[in-house]
Design a protein around this motif. Sequence first.
Motif, PDB file in Angstrom:
ATOM      1  N   THR A  32      32.151  42.715  46.109  1.00 36.92           N
ATOM      2  CA  THR A  32      33.379  41.945  45.119  1.00 36.92           C
ATOM      3  C   THR A  32      32.840  40.592  44.465  1.00 36.92           C
ATOM      4  O   THR A  32      33.565  40.117  44.011  1.00 36.92           O
ATOM      5  CB  THR A  32      34.642  41.621  46.497  1.00 36.92           C
ATOM      6  OG1 THR A  32      34.578  42.259  47.754  1.00 36.92           O
ATOM      7  CG2 THR A  32      36.142  41.291  45.833  1.00 36.92           C
ATOM      8  N   VAL A  33      31.914  39.995  45.552  1.00 38.91           N
ATOM      9  CA  VAL A  33      31.222  38.404  45.121  1.00 38.91           C
ATOM     10  C   VAL A  33      30.717  39.063  43.586  1.00 38.91           C
ATOM     11  O   VAL A  33      30.705  38.306  43.004  1.00 38.91           O
ATOM     12  CB  VAL A  33      30.866  38.094  46.259  1.00 38.91           C
ATOM     13  CG1 VAL A  33      29.245  37.155  46.156  1.00 38.91           C
ATOM     14  CG2 VAL A  33      31.693  37.755  47.219  1.00 38.91           C
ATOM     15  N   LEU A  34      29.492  40.138  44.202  1.00 41.77           N
ATOM     16  CA  LEU A  34      29.094  40.320  42.831  1.00 41.77           C
ATOM     17  C   LEU A  34      29.828  40.767  41.454  1.00 41.77           C
ATOM     18  O   LEU A  34      29.593  40.025  40.683  1.00 41.77           O
ATOM     19  CB  LEU A  34      27.519  41.389  43.299  1.00 41.77           C
ATOM     20  CG  LEU A  34      27.272  40.933  44.382  1.00 41.77           C
ATOM     21  CD1 LEU A  34      25.893  42.450  43.910  1.00 41.77           C
ATOM     22  CD2 LEU A  34      26.065  39.712  43.267  1.00 41.77           C
ATOM     23  N   GLU A  35      31.337  40.891  41.667  1.00 43.65           N
ATOM     24  CA  GLU A  35      31.794  41.545  40.297  1.00 43.65           C
ATOM     25  C   GLU A  35      32.466  39.947  39.993  1.00 43.65           C
ATOM     26  O   GLU A  35      33.292  40.572  39.020  1.00 43.65           O
ATOM     27  CB  GLU A  35      32.770  42.686  41.214  1.00 43.65           C
ATOM     28  CG  GLU A  35      31.791  44.388  40.983  1.00 43.65           C
ATOM     29  CD  GLU A  35      33.183  45.330  41.750  1.00 43.65           C
ATOM     30  OE1 GLU A  35      34.191  44.863  42.176  1.00 43.65           O
ATOM     31  OE2 GLU A  35      32.895  46.621  41.719  1.00 43.65           O
ATOM     32  N   ALA A  36      32.545  39.679  40.705  1.00 43.01           N
ATOM     33  CA  ALA A  36      33.314  37.673  40.905  1.00 43.01           C
ATOM     34  C   ALA A  36      32.376  37.024  40.046  1.00 43.01           C
ATOM     35  O   ALA A  36      33.300  36.870  38.792  1.00 43.01           O
ATOM     36  CB  ALA A  36      34.096  37.835  42.286  1.00 43.01           C
ATOM     37  N   LEU A  37      30.745  37.102  40.272  1.00 45.35           N
ATOM     38  CA  LEU A  37      30.346  36.439  39.820  1.00 45.35           C
ATOM     39  C   LEU A  37      29.475  36.740  38.532  1.00 45.35           C
ATOM     40  O   LEU A  37      29.562  35.440  37.635  1.00 45.35           O
ATOM     41  CB  LEU A  37      30.238  35.665  40.852  1.00 45.35           C
ATOM     42  CG  LEU A  37      29.964  34.444  42.149  1.00 45.35           C
ATOM     43  CD1 LEU A  37      29.171  34.545  42.993  1.00 45.35           C
ATOM     44  CD2 LEU A  37      31.452  33.294  41.489  1.00 45.35           C
ATOM     45  N   ILE A  38      29.676  37.589  38.363  1.00 47.30           N
ATOM     46  CA  ILE A  38      28.423  37.815  37.017  1.00 47.30           C
ATOM     47  C   ILE A  38      29.346  38.433  36.019  1.00 47.30           C
ATOM     48  O   ILE A  38      30.343  39.826  36.749  1.00 47.30           O
ATOM     49  CB  ILE A  38      27.929  39.449  38.124  1.00 47.30           C
ATOM     50  CG1 ILE A  38      26.594  38.444  38.948  1.00 47.30           C
ATOM     51  CG2 ILE A  38      25.938  39.752  36.686  1.00 47.30           C
ATOM     52  CD1 ILE A  38      25.782  40.082  39.792  1.00 47.30           C
ATOM     53  N   ALA A  39      29.640  38.455  34.905  1.00 43.41           N
ATOM     54  CA  ALA A  39      29.860  39.180  33.805  1.00 43.41           C
ATOM     55  C   ALA A  39      28.818  39.718  33.277  1.00 43.41           C
ATOM     56  O   ALA A  39      27.856  40.001  33.162  1.00 43.41           O
ATOM     57  CB  ALA A  39      30.885  37.856  32.602  1.00 43.41           C
TER      58      ALA A  39
END
Lengths: 548, 302
Positions: free
Chosen positions: A38-45
Motif C-alpha cells: 500500500t505504501v509503495l502504491e501511494a508513494l510511487i507515481a
Amino acid sequence: MEKPQRNWDTKRVQKAQRLAKISNLMTGKYVETNQIITVLEALIAPGDKVVLEGDNQKQASFLSQSLNLVNPKKVNHLHMIMSSISRPEHLDIFERKIASKIDFSYAGAQSVRVSQMIEDGKMKLGDIHTYLELYGRLFIDLIPNVVLVAADKADKAGNLYTGFNTEETPTIVEAAAFKDGIVIVQVNEVVDELPRIDIPAGWVDVVVPADKPYELEALFTRDPQNITELQILMAMMAIKGIYAEHGVQSLNHGIGFNTAAIELLLPTYGASLGLKGKIARNWVLNPHPTIIPAIESGWVESIHSFGGEVGMEKYIAARPDIFFVGQDGTMRSNRVLGQIAGQYAVDMFIGSTLQLDYDGNSSTVTRGRLSGFGGAPNMGHNPGGRRHSTPAWQSLRDQDNALGKGQKLVVQMVETYGANKKPIFVENLDALAVQKQAGLANAPVMIYSEDTTHIVTEEGIAYLYKATSKAQRQAAIAAIGGVTPLGMTSTKESLDQLRHAGIVKLPEDLGIKRSDAKRSLLAAQTIDDLVEWSDGLYEPPMKFRTWS
Amino acid sequence: MSTAFLFPGQGSQEVGMLRAVPTQYIERIKKITGYQLEDLPENYEDTVFIQLALLVKGLSALAAVQRNEIRPDLVAGHSLGAFCAAVACKAITFDDAVRIVYQRAVLMKAAYPTGYAMGVIVGLTRTEVAQVVQDTFDEMHPVYLSNENCPLQHTISGEITGLQKTLAAAKLRQARTAKLLKVPVPSHCRLMQATVAALTPFINQITFHPTICPYLKNTDGRMTQDTEVIRQDLLENIAQPVQWNQMMDVAKEMGMNLTLEFPPGNTLTKLIHAKFGERSIRTINIDQHGVDDATFLYQKWR
C-alpha cells in the motif's frame, strides 16, 4: 524584461502530498511490514525515476519483492536506476509492466534475460554505465523521485546503521533527500541505540522492518584450493615483471583466482625477492580473505573497501590500523569513494576478462549475455587529466615528450585458453554482436586497448605501453598467445625482436623457472589456512567450509 | 528455491522403455489415435512410435509425481519434450498432447520417410559448428545447424550422407564427438517448414488452458505464461533450433536450483552438469531414482 511567474517548490509540494496519503499508516517514520505494498502504491507515481538498491553484494530484497507485487494499474512506466540487476524480480517488474526503462551498470546474474527483454522491447534501455557515471548522473539528469534502499539497523527516530555494507546507500539516499525525492528504507532490525549513525534520520522518509534480513552474498571469497600452478606462474611473473619492475605501491585487484594467487604469493615469493615494504602497500579492495596472510605478515599498510565480505567482520574489526573502521568498531565501506580512489588515486588496476581481441580490447560480455561490467571500466582506465608523481606512474612516461606525463598501469591477466577450453583471444569480441542485438550506442567493451598497458598470460608478459605501432602491439599480444590461432601467427623472429626491445618478456627473461611455480608457494593453501592466519577471526560462510 | 521439470526429446529413447509404463496409458493412446504402441526393437526406427512412446513415458511419470504433491515452478521440454512440459504446466491436457504429437509425428514421417536424420557435435562453439556446416553445405544433401544444447554441444539436421560429411569435417576440426543421433527425421531446421504449415490448422483447434507456472520456449528461450505463445512454440519448434542452452540460462536466472528430469534417460541432467557444474543445482533423475526416491529427495532438498 518581465519575469514569468512560477512556483519554485513543486517537487516539495508533491512529496508532501504523497506522504500525506500514508500519514494514517505511519508511526513516526515507521510503517508496518505488511503495509509496504500500500505504501509503495501511494508513494510511487507512474513514470517516476526509482533507484532500487541492488549491487553485486547487498540487495534491498524485501523492497524489490514488494515492488513486484504492486498493482501495475497504479504503478507503471517506472524508470529504474540500478547499479546491479541481480535478482529475478528486478526483471519481473518489467514483465509485469510496472517498469519500462532501465539505466544500469552490471547485470551478471541476469544477463541473458536482460538481453532478451531489451531485444523484445520489454525493457527500454537508457544506458549501461560505469559505476561512477551512474552515481554521478543521480545528481545530474537521473535525479530520483523515489529511492528504495536497505540498512542493517534503524533507531526509533529513523537514523540508520549500514555498517560493513554501507556501499552506495548514502549516495543513493543523498540524491533523493536533498532534491525532494522520497527515501524508503528496509531495515533488518530496529534498536534503541545504534552502534553509529551512517545516515541521519533527517534524510529518511519511511522506514519499514523487513520480513527477513536483506540478501547478502560472499562474492569475493576465493578458495585457495582452486588456484592452479599455471595461475601461480602468472602471479610470479606479475610480481617480478610488473609490481617490482614499476614499483607499484597502490592498487586494486580484480576478484579472480589469478589475483588471489598474487595476494597469497606476496608473503612467500614476494618476500624472497626482498619486496616487502616496497610494493603493494596501499589498496582499494573488497576485504578478500586471501589478502589476510599479506596483512598478517606486514605487507599491507591500508585497505579501503567498496563493500563488506561475509565472514570478514571480526577480522576487520580487529585490524583498524589496516581497514576503515568506525569508533564503534565496525567497518564502513563506500562504493562510490572506493571507485573514485580506484579510478583516480592508485598506481595500478589488475584484473581478468573473458575475451580479448587481437588489439587488446577486452570484454566479459559474451554471446547473448548483456552483463555490463563491475568496477573494471572505472578502475581499468587511465584518467586523461590526471597528473601524478609516483614512481610507478612516472615509469610509463614518454621521455621524449616535454609535456609527457605518466600513466596508470592497467593489467589484464588471462590464460590463453579460457574455462570452456576456447581461446581467450578472439578476432572480434562477442560484444559487437551483442551491441547490434540490443541496439546499443557503444559496443560493450570493458577495458579499451588504449588503456591496457600490460597483458600477462602463462607464456609471458606483453608490455603494450612500449609498443610504437598498432602492428607492434598486435605482434606483442600474439607473442604471448600460446597455441591459440592468434599465438600461432607469431614467428620466432618477431618474438626475438620484441624480447630484444623489452616489449615481451618470457618467464626466463624474468629469471623465473616454470617448474618453480608450485602450490606449496601459496601462503595459504586452503580456507582453513586463512582462518589460521587470521587467528580464528575470519569466519568463512558455510559453503566455503571443509569442516562442519 | 525454484524447481524445474525437464522433459527429454527424441534421441533419449531406449528399447524396453515402455515395459514400466502402466497399460492404461498404452490403451489410452490406442483409443485416441488408433496406434498400438508395441515395444519392439524394429519400432524404434519409426518416428511415430518414438514420439508417442516418449510422450507416454514422460507423462505417465508426470502423473505419478503429481500424485506425490510435487509441483514445478518452471517447466521445460526439449523438442518433443515440450509437449510434456505443456501438460506439466496444464496448458494442454494429456489427451490433446497425444492428439497433436501423433499428428505431428505422422506428418514428419510422411515428409521424410527415409534418408534423413540428425547428428550431434560436441566440443565446438556454435560459431565453429556454423562454419563447418557452411563449408560442407551441398544442396543435393542439405544439412543445417539445429539445436544448441549447451555452449559446446550442438546438433545438425538434414540428409544422411550430407550429415556424415559434415560430422567427419567437424572431427577434423577437433570436435570431441561428432556422431549421428537416433532421430530418423531432420527436425529443427527449415526442411520441416512444410510440416509446420500442415500442422497449423490441427493445432489451432486445440483448446489451451491457463498455466500454473511459466513455460520455457524452445524457439527463442523466452519464458512465458501466455497460452497463445505456447501454442506457437509447440507448432514451430519442429522447424527451428531448440534453444536449450538459453532456456537453461533463463531458468537459472529465475532461481532454478532443483531439477527433476523425467524419463527416459539422463541427457538433460548431464547437460545441467556440463553447463553449471555439479554443485550449484541439485538434480533428480527419475529414471535413475524412481518416483518414490525422487519424491524423498525432493522433500529433503526443497
